[in-house]
Scaffold this motif. Structure first.
Motif, PDB file in Angstrom:
ATOM      1  N   VAL A 112     -10.708   9.226  14.327  1.00  0.00           N
ATOM      2  CA  VAL A 112      -9.739  10.103  13.671  1.00  0.00           C
ATOM      3  C   VAL A 112      -9.121  11.096  14.648  1.00  0.00           C
ATOM      4  O   VAL A 112      -7.939  11.456  14.518  1.00  0.00           O
ATOM      5  CB  VAL A 112     -10.401  10.834  12.484  1.00  0.00           C
ATOM      6  N   GLN A 113      -9.879  11.566  15.642  1.00  0.00           N
ATOM      7  CA  GLN A 113      -9.323  12.536  16.591  1.00  0.00           C
ATOM      8  C   GLN A 113      -8.239  11.901  17.454  1.00  0.00           C
ATOM      9  O   GLN A 113      -7.233  12.539  17.773  1.00  0.00           O
ATOM     10  CB  GLN A 113     -10.442  13.096  17.479  1.00  0.00           C
ATOM     11  N   ILE A 114      -8.419  10.646  17.822  1.00  0.00           N
ATOM     12  CA  ILE A 114      -7.383   9.943  18.579  1.00  0.00           C
ATOM     13  C   ILE A 114      -6.180   9.667  17.684  1.00  0.00           C
ATOM     14  O   ILE A 114      -5.029   9.746  18.127  1.00  0.00           O
ATOM     15  CB  ILE A 114      -7.945   8.638  19.164  1.00  0.00           C
ATOM     16  N   ALA A 115      -6.437   9.344  16.417  1.00  0.00           N
ATOM     17  CA  ALA A 115      -5.342   9.080  15.479  1.00  0.00           C
ATOM     18  C   ALA A 115      -4.479  10.320  15.290  1.00  0.00           C
ATOM     19  O   ALA A 115      -3.247  10.226  15.160  1.00  0.00           O
ATOM     20  CB  ALA A 115      -5.908   8.612  14.143  1.00  0.00           C
ATOM     21  N   ILE A 116      -5.087  11.502  15.278  1.00  0.00           N
ATOM     22  CA  ILE A 116      -4.317  12.740  15.114  1.00  0.00           C
ATOM     23  C   ILE A 116      -3.371  12.945  16.290  1.00  0.00           C
ATOM     24  O   ILE A 116      -2.207  13.337  16.116  1.00  0.00           O
ATOM     25  CB  ILE A 116      -5.266  13.942  14.951  1.00  0.00           C
TER      26      ILE A 116
END
Length: 276
Positions: free
Chosen positions: A225-229
């Motif tokens: 999720v952090q990379i997706a953000i």
């Protein structure tokens, strides 16, 4: 002249701490519910707008970010690592605190020494080469495996078990005929539940917020999720509303986990107070 009692001062400080802690979350909701032009306007808006649902839909439909996949991957990674760390650390803590065996102190010192080595900074190159050799790059196994056990969890549960489980209680269970695993399950686990909850919250948050190692070992098609953000940015500009909307979505699992584990902490403390 008004006399400030310690109680009044404490309440004022607590109110100030709550405000400083909650304001970033409120500001995140404000920007997530506005347009990008509102986010960069001067003076900035201080009240939520009406675009929160639209921005959330835009985040979920963003093909570059793969946000839903990122949420799913992060939950799988964080949950798997948390369960592993809590169980192994509780077993190891029970062993170091209540069992007598040769080399116990030397092994505990070795565990403590592992805490002095920053894994992501000093071990990232050999760890990445290991994942390449195993052909695990781009898969969640590469993110999960290095974190299934950590020295901090073992140390925390060792210290907590020493305080929460007296040796007399373990010896009484042995006299009653309980095996080692039965003692751990029926005697140790109920007593160390608050410590397990603290370790679980800490581990889940660390894994959920981990950015550098997933960025190195995973591909954009299989993000956390952090990379997706970070992928929510436009090519030549920063879309603050989408980033803040994605961040708002990403903290929902953290809040849920904190509430669930927080009840365990409070419940364990209340049981200890009643017994005392």
């Amino acid at each position: 002249m008004t006399n400030w009692s310690p109680t009044v001062f404490t309440r004022v400080m607590l109110a100030l701490a709550v405000f400083l802690s909650a304001f970033p979350l409120y500001w995140m909701v404000v920007i997530a519910s506005r347009t990008n032009s509102d986010a960069v306007s001067v003076p900035p808006p201080f009240l939520p707008g009406g675009n929160l649902g639209e921005n959330i839909i835009a985040v979920l439909n963003n093909e570059d970010a793969k946000f839903l996949l990122g949420l799913t991957n992060s939950f799988i990674v964080a949950a798997t690592v948390t369960v592993s760390v809590v169980i192994i650390s509780t077993l190891a803590g029970f062993s170091f605190a209540n069992l007598q065996f040769k080399g116990r102190n030397a092994l505990l010192v070795l565990v403590l020494l592992t805490m002095a080595v920053p894994l992501q900074q000093m071990g990232v190159v050999p760890l990445y080469r290991l994942m390449v050799s195993l052909e695990w790059t781009g898969t969640l196994k590469a993110v999960i495996l290095p974190y299934l056990l950590n020295g901090f969890g073992v140390f925390l549960m060792t210290q907590y078990t020493r305080q929460a489980v007296p040796m007399e209680l373990v010896e009484a269970a042995r006299v009653d005929g309980a095996a080692t695993l039965r003692i751990w399950w029926n005697v140790v686990l109920p007593a160390v539940r608050p410590g397990m909850a603290v370790l679980g919250i800490n581990t889940f948050m660390l894994m959920w917020n981990d950015f550098m190692w997933p960025l190195i070992v995973l591909t954009p098609d299989n993000p956390t999720v952090q990379i997706a953000i970070t992928s929510l940015n436009a090519r030549f500009s920063t879309n603050y509303t989408l980033i803040f909307a994605g961040t708002a979505l990403s903290i929902i699992p953290l809040v849920a986990v904190f509430i669930a584990f927080g009840r365990q902490i409070v419940g364990g403390l209340m049981e200890g107070a009643v017994k005392a």
